[in-house]
Design a protein around this motif. Structure first.
Motif, PDB file in Angstrom:
ATOM      1  N   GLY A  10      82.375  50.921  33.298  1.00 58.74           N
ATOM      2  CA  GLY A  10      83.205  49.970  34.022  1.00 58.74           C
ATOM      3  C   GLY A  10      84.561  49.792  33.374  1.00 58.74           C
ATOM      4  N   THR A  11      85.283  48.824  33.904  1.00 56.41           N
ATOM      5  CA  THR A  11      86.596  48.473  33.390  1.00 56.41           C
ATOM      6  C   THR A  11      86.501  47.114  32.703  1.00 56.41           C
ATOM      7  N   TYR A  12      87.030  47.048  31.501  1.00 55.61           N
ATOM      8  CA  TYR A  12      86.959  45.830  30.698  1.00 55.61           C
ATOM      9  C   TYR A  12      88.367  45.378  30.338  1.00 55.61           C
ATOM     10  N   LYS A  13      88.583  44.075  30.373  1.00 60.12           N
ATOM     11  CA  LYS A  13      89.870  43.535  29.937  1.00 60.12           C
ATOM     12  C   LYS A  13      89.638  42.673  28.700  1.00 60.12           C
ATOM     13  N   LEU A  74      77.132  46.094  23.112  1.00 62.54           N
ATOM     14  CA  LEU A  74      76.993  45.281  24.321  1.00 62.54           C
ATOM     15  C   LEU A  74      75.592  44.688  24.316  1.00 62.54           C
ATOM     16  N   ASP A  75      75.520  43.367  24.358  1.00 65.33           N
ATOM     17  CA  ASP A  75      74.233  42.666  24.368  1.00 65.33           C
ATOM     18  C   ASP A  75      73.804  42.487  25.821  1.00 65.33           C
ATOM     19  N   THR A  76      72.758  43.196  26.224  1.00 63.43           N
ATOM     20  CA  THR A  76      72.366  43.234  27.632  1.00 63.43           C
ATOM     21  C   THR A  76      71.756  41.917  28.118  1.00 63.43           C
ATOM     22  N   VAL A  77      71.343  41.062  27.191  1.00 56.41           N
ATOM     23  CA  VAL A  77      70.702  39.812  27.592  1.00 56.41           C
ATOM     24  C   VAL A  77      71.670  38.634  27.495  1.00 56.41           C
ATOM     25  N   ARG A  78      72.269  38.453  26.323  1.00 59.64           N
ATOM     26  CA  ARG A  78      73.107  37.269  26.109  1.00 59.64           C
ATOM     27  C   ARG A  78      74.483  37.399  26.751  1.00 59.64           C
ATOM     28  N   ASP A  81      78.212  41.535  30.099  1.00 56.33           N
ATOM     29  CA  ASP A  81      79.521  42.041  30.508  1.00 56.33           C
ATOM     30  C   ASP A  81      80.556  41.914  29.399  1.00 56.33           C
ATOM     31  N   ARG A  82      80.100  41.600  28.198  1.00 52.78           N
ATOM     32  CA  ARG A  82      81.020  41.512  27.054  1.00 52.78           C
ATOM     33  C   ARG A  82      80.824  42.744  26.178  1.00 52.78           C
ATOM     34  N   ARG A  96      83.823  42.776  31.054  1.00 50.48           N
ATOM     35  CA  ARG A  96      83.842  43.702  32.191  1.00 50.48           C
ATOM     36  C   ARG A  96      84.372  42.990  33.439  1.00 50.48           C
ATOM     37  N   VAL A  97      85.363  43.620  34.063  1.00 51.75           N
ATOM     38  CA  VAL A  97      85.952  43.043  35.265  1.00 51.75           C
ATOM     39  C   VAL A  97      85.650  43.877  36.507  1.00 51.75           C
TER      40      VAL A  97
END
Length: 103
Positions: A10-13, A74-78, A81-82, A96-97
């Motif tokens: 994805g795209t992240y800002k 990347l923490d899939t639970v907490r 999208d960070r 993630r945007v």
């Protein structure tokens, strides 16, 4: 089935929060693209973060770099999208945007 690369694509800002060889920098966009099984290419619009390919593995709830000199977390639970990265001594953190369209 979606693999780890699909899950983080994805795209992240975000921002470079620390840099051993430069200053911090806001508004840095990172693009994460699946390039193979559990493997992503990380690109940015900021010259201090070169394009790199990172193999991924899952450890507990986290997806992270399987090996190599880079940090990818990347923490899939907490915070699914960070993303936190360290590439070439520059540490970047963002959200993630956008996700790629499902195939």
């Amino acid at each position: 089935a979606a693999d780890l690369a699909d899950r983080v694509a994805g795209t992240y800002k975000g921002a470079v929060i620390s840099d051993a060889r430069g200053s911090s920098r806001d508004n840095v966009t990172i693009t994460v693209t699946r390039v193979g099984a559990n493997k992503v290419e990380v690109k940015s619009g900021y010259a201090r973060i070169p394009s790199v390919t990172i193999p991924l593995e899952k450890a507990m709830d986290a997806i992270l770099a399987a090996n190599g000199p880079y940090v990818f977390l990347l923490d899939t639970v907490r915070s699914p999208d960070r993303l936190d990265l360290t590439i070439d001594d520059a540490s970047w953190s963002g959200t993630r945007v956008a996700s790629p369209a499902p195939k």
